[in-house]
Design a protein around this motif. Structure first.
Motif, PDB file in Angstrom:
ATOM      1  N   MET A 210       1.024  -1.403   0.057  1.00  0.00           N
ATOM      2  CA  MET A 210       0.041  -0.285  -0.328  1.00  0.00           C
ATOM      3  C   MET A 210       0.821   1.505   0.144  1.00  0.00           C
ATOM      4  SD  MET A 210      -3.294  -0.958   2.315  1.00  0.00           S
ATOM      5  CE  MET A 210      -4.040   0.844   1.956  1.00  0.00           C
ATOM      6  N   GLY A 211       2.219   1.386   0.484  1.00  0.00           N
ATOM      7  CA  GLY A 211       2.762   2.123   0.069  1.00  0.00           C
ATOM      8  C   GLY A 211       2.663   2.332  -1.347  1.00  0.00           C
ATOM      9  N   LYS A 212       2.713   2.345  -2.259  1.00  0.00           N
ATOM     10  CA  LYS A 212       2.833   2.421  -2.858  1.00  0.00           C
ATOM     11  C   LYS A 212       1.999   3.752  -4.228  1.00  0.00           C
ATOM     12  CE  LYS A 212       4.782  -2.314  -4.405  1.00  0.00           C
ATOM     13  NZ  LYS A 212       4.579  -3.463  -5.698  1.00  0.00           N
ATOM     14  N   LEU A 213       0.729   4.103  -3.137  1.00  0.00           N
ATOM     15  CA  LEU A 213       0.012   4.134  -3.248  1.00  0.00           C
ATOM     16  C   LEU A 213       0.406   6.180  -3.625  1.00  0.00           C
ATOM     17  CD1 LEU A 213      -3.500   2.348  -1.691  1.00  0.00           C
ATOM     18  CD2 LEU A 213      -1.721   2.436  -4.029  1.00  0.00           C
ATOM     19  N   GLU A 233       6.479   1.462   4.797  1.00  0.00           N
ATOM     20  CA  GLU A 233       6.043   1.565   3.843  1.00  0.00           C
ATOM     21  C   GLU A 233       5.227   3.054   3.568  1.00  0.00           C
ATOM     22  OE1 GLU A 233       8.171  -2.026   2.655  1.00  0.00           O
ATOM     23  OE2 GLU A 233       6.122  -1.495   4.265  1.00  0.00           O
ATOM     24  N   PHE A 234       4.718   2.658   4.591  1.00  0.00           N
ATOM     25  CA  PHE A 234       3.215   4.577   4.930  1.00  0.00           C
ATOM     26  C   PHE A 234       4.598   5.536   4.892  1.00  0.00           C
ATOM     27  CE2 PHE A 234      -0.681   3.281   6.963  1.00  0.00           C
ATOM     28  CZ  PHE A 234      -0.963   2.267   6.281  1.00  0.00           C
ATOM     29  N   GLY A 235       5.632   5.445   4.954  1.00  0.00           N
ATOM     30  CA  GLY A 235       5.882   7.080   4.966  1.00  0.00           C
ATOM     31  C   GLY A 235       6.690   7.292   3.237  1.00  0.00           C
ATOM     32  N   GLN A 236       5.858   6.229   2.381  1.00  0.00           N
ATOM     33  CA  GLN A 236       6.239   7.088   0.503  1.00  0.00           C
ATOM     34  C   GLN A 236       4.590   7.403   0.427  1.00  0.00           C
ATOM     35  OE1 GLN A 236       6.990   3.337  -1.664  1.00  0.00           O
ATOM     36  NE2 GLN A 236       8.468   2.665   0.117  1.00  0.00           N
ATOM     37  N   LEU A 237       3.418   7.682   1.592  1.00  0.00           N
ATOM     38  CA  LEU A 237       2.651   8.304   0.865  1.00  0.00           C
ATOM     39  C   LEU A 237       2.536   9.032   1.142  1.00  0.00           C
ATOM     40  CD1 LEU A 237       0.033   5.307   2.815  1.00  0.00           C
ATOM     41  CD2 LEU A 237       1.260   5.753   0.569  1.00  0.00           C
ATOM     42  N   ALA A 238       3.038   9.947   0.182  1.00  0.00           N
ATOM     43  CA  ALA A 238       2.951  11.597  -0.136  1.00  0.00           C
ATOM     44  C   ALA A 238       2.099  12.552  -0.303  1.00  0.00           C
ATOM     45  CB  ALA A 238       4.162  11.921  -1.131  1.00  0.00           C
ATOM     46  N   SER A 239       1.098  11.693  -0.599  1.00  0.00           N
ATOM     47  CA  SER A 239      -0.135  12.681  -1.414  1.00  0.00           C
ATOM     48  C   SER A 239      -1.230  12.619  -0.025  1.00  0.00           C
ATOM     49  CB  SER A 239      -0.928  11.951  -2.590  1.00  0.00           C
ATOM     50  OG  SER A 239      -0.091  12.174  -3.661  1.00  0.00           O
ATOM     51  N   LEU A 240      -0.879  11.704   0.834  1.00  0.00           N
ATOM     52  CA  LEU A 240      -1.779  11.596   1.996  1.00  0.00           C
ATOM     53  C   LEU A 240      -2.188  12.716   2.903  1.00  0.00           C
ATOM     54  CD1 LEU A 240      -3.348   8.940   2.548  1.00  0.00           C
ATOM     55  CD2 LEU A 240      -1.434   8.317   4.695  1.00  0.00           C
ATOM     56  N   LYS A 241      -3.645  12.894   2.805  1.00  0.00           N
ATOM     57  CA  LYS A 241      -3.799  14.382   3.717  1.00  0.00           C
ATOM     58  C   LYS A 241      -4.812  13.714   5.053  1.00  0.00           C
ATOM     59  CE  LYS A 241      -2.101  16.750   1.115  1.00  0.00           C
ATOM     60  NZ  LYS A 241      -1.545  18.196   1.638  1.00  0.00           N
ATOM     61  N   ILE A 242      -5.806  12.784   4.784  1.00  0.00           N
ATOM     62  CA  ILE A 242      -6.325  12.100   5.719  1.00  0.00           C
ATOM     63  C   ILE A 242      -5.564  10.354   6.083  1.00  0.00           C
ATOM     64  CG2 ILE A 242      -8.749  11.210   6.805  1.00  0.00           C
ATOM     65  CD1 ILE A 242      -9.812  13.344   4.698  1.00  0.00           C
ATOM     66  N   LEU A 243      -5.664   9.630   7.498  1.00  0.00           N
ATOM     67  CA  LEU A 243      -4.869   8.730   7.637  1.00  0.00           C
ATOM     68  C   LEU A 243      -5.537   8.620   8.724  1.00  0.00           C
ATOM     69  CD1 LEU A 243      -3.255   6.454   7.376  1.00  0.00           C
ATOM     70  CD2 LEU A 243      -1.760   7.460   8.930  1.00  0.00           C
TER      71      LEU A 243
END
Length: 302
Positions: A210-213, A233-243
């Motif tokens: 999921m880090g690829k998303l 890999e969550f550190g790769q979620l550069a576009s994430l606004k809501i978690l």
């Protein structure tokens, strides 16, 4: 060369009539599609809909039905009082690109003929009473961009085949009775922007894939039985606004420290008081997706 005015008028009259007839022909739909619409109307208690179809009038006048080039391309009957089980004949509407049946009282299982709607881009089924499992064949709807079916009674596992929907941008299966693990295949949805799996019975680790998303903006996994460690890999979620990952059974939250939490607008977790995260957004107490309850007065509470 000179034309008499009467000839010119005759020419334009013929042209106008021709265009008009062509438009009339294009407005007509096949007998197969009309039969499917009539069956849908009968099976879903159409006579009691909020915005009922007048079957004596042209299909173009029917609420929520859009026709293009003589083909039914859209049905939007959101919150229209639909009751009953979706008929198998819906598979005859092969030109549908949008099907919105959200906020109704649809029951039973989804017909397997649904996968015949190969042109479908948007499928909205949320806030109904649909039961049963999502078929693995749903991965054949390769043009699908939005699939929302939250607040139903869906059971079984999340189909691995969802990872084949390369155009999918929105997937929301929250508030159902789904179990098992989150499929690794969801990491292949490179265009995915919103993933909602809140309030199910999902377990196991969150897939590292999921880090690829890279386009993911909203990730809502709260109120499940997920465990293990938060993937690094969550550190790769550069576009994430809501978690939102609270109310699970995670054993380690250390990977959250690698995330750029200043970019998050909503971050709900239960990592403990020793995890102090920074937010750019000063309005930390605004309504979260996971806290929002979609209810309708005409639909009984589940």
């Amino acid at each position: 060369m000179h034309f008499k005015s009467s000839h010119i008028r005759q020419f334009w009259f013929i042209l106008i009539i021709s265009v008009g007839l062509n438009g009339f022909v294009n407005a007509q739909i096949s007998q197969q599609e009309k039969a499917a619409l009539l069956d849908f109307h009968q099976r879903m208690a159409g006579e009691n809909w909020k915005n009922a179809w007048n079957l004596e009038e042209d299909v173009l006048s029917w609420e929520g039905v859009k026709v293009k080039d003589g083909k039914v391309v859209e049905i939007n009957l959101f919150n229209n009082g639909l009751v009953g089980v979706l008929p198998e004949s819906i598979g005859q509407l092969k030109n549908l690109t949008h099907l919105n049946l959200a906020f109704n009282s649809i029951t039973g299982e989804l017909p397997k003929q649904l996968i015949q709607l190969s042109s479908l881009k948007v499928l909205k089924l949320e806030m109904n009473r649909i039961k049963g499992e999502l078929s693995e064949s749903i991965g054949q709807l390769e043009n699908l961009e939005e699939l929302t079916a939250f607040n139903n009674f869906l059971t079984g596992n999340i189909p691995e085949s969802l990872g084949s929907l390369k155009n999918l941008k929105v997937l929301n299966l929250s508030s159902n009775n789904l179990k098992g693990q989150i499929p690794n295949s969801l990491g292949s949805l490179s265009k995915l922007e919103s993933l909602g799996l809140f309030e199910n019975a999902l377990e196991g680790n969150i897939p590292s894939e999921m880090g690829k998303l890279s386009n993911l903006k909203e990730l809502v996994l709260a109120n499940n039985r997920l465990g293990g460690a938060i993937p690094i890999e969550f550190g790769q979620l550069a576009s994430l606004k809501i978690l939102q990952i609270q109310n699970n059974r995670f054993e380690s939250f250390n990977s959250l420290r690698l995330m750029n939490t200043k970019e998050l607008l909503a971050f709900d977790h239960d990592a403990g008081a020793d995890f102090n995260f920074d937010f750019d957004n000063p309005n930390k107490d605004k309504t979260r997706m996971v806290d929002t309850k979609f209810e309708d007065d005409d639909i009984d509470n589940k």
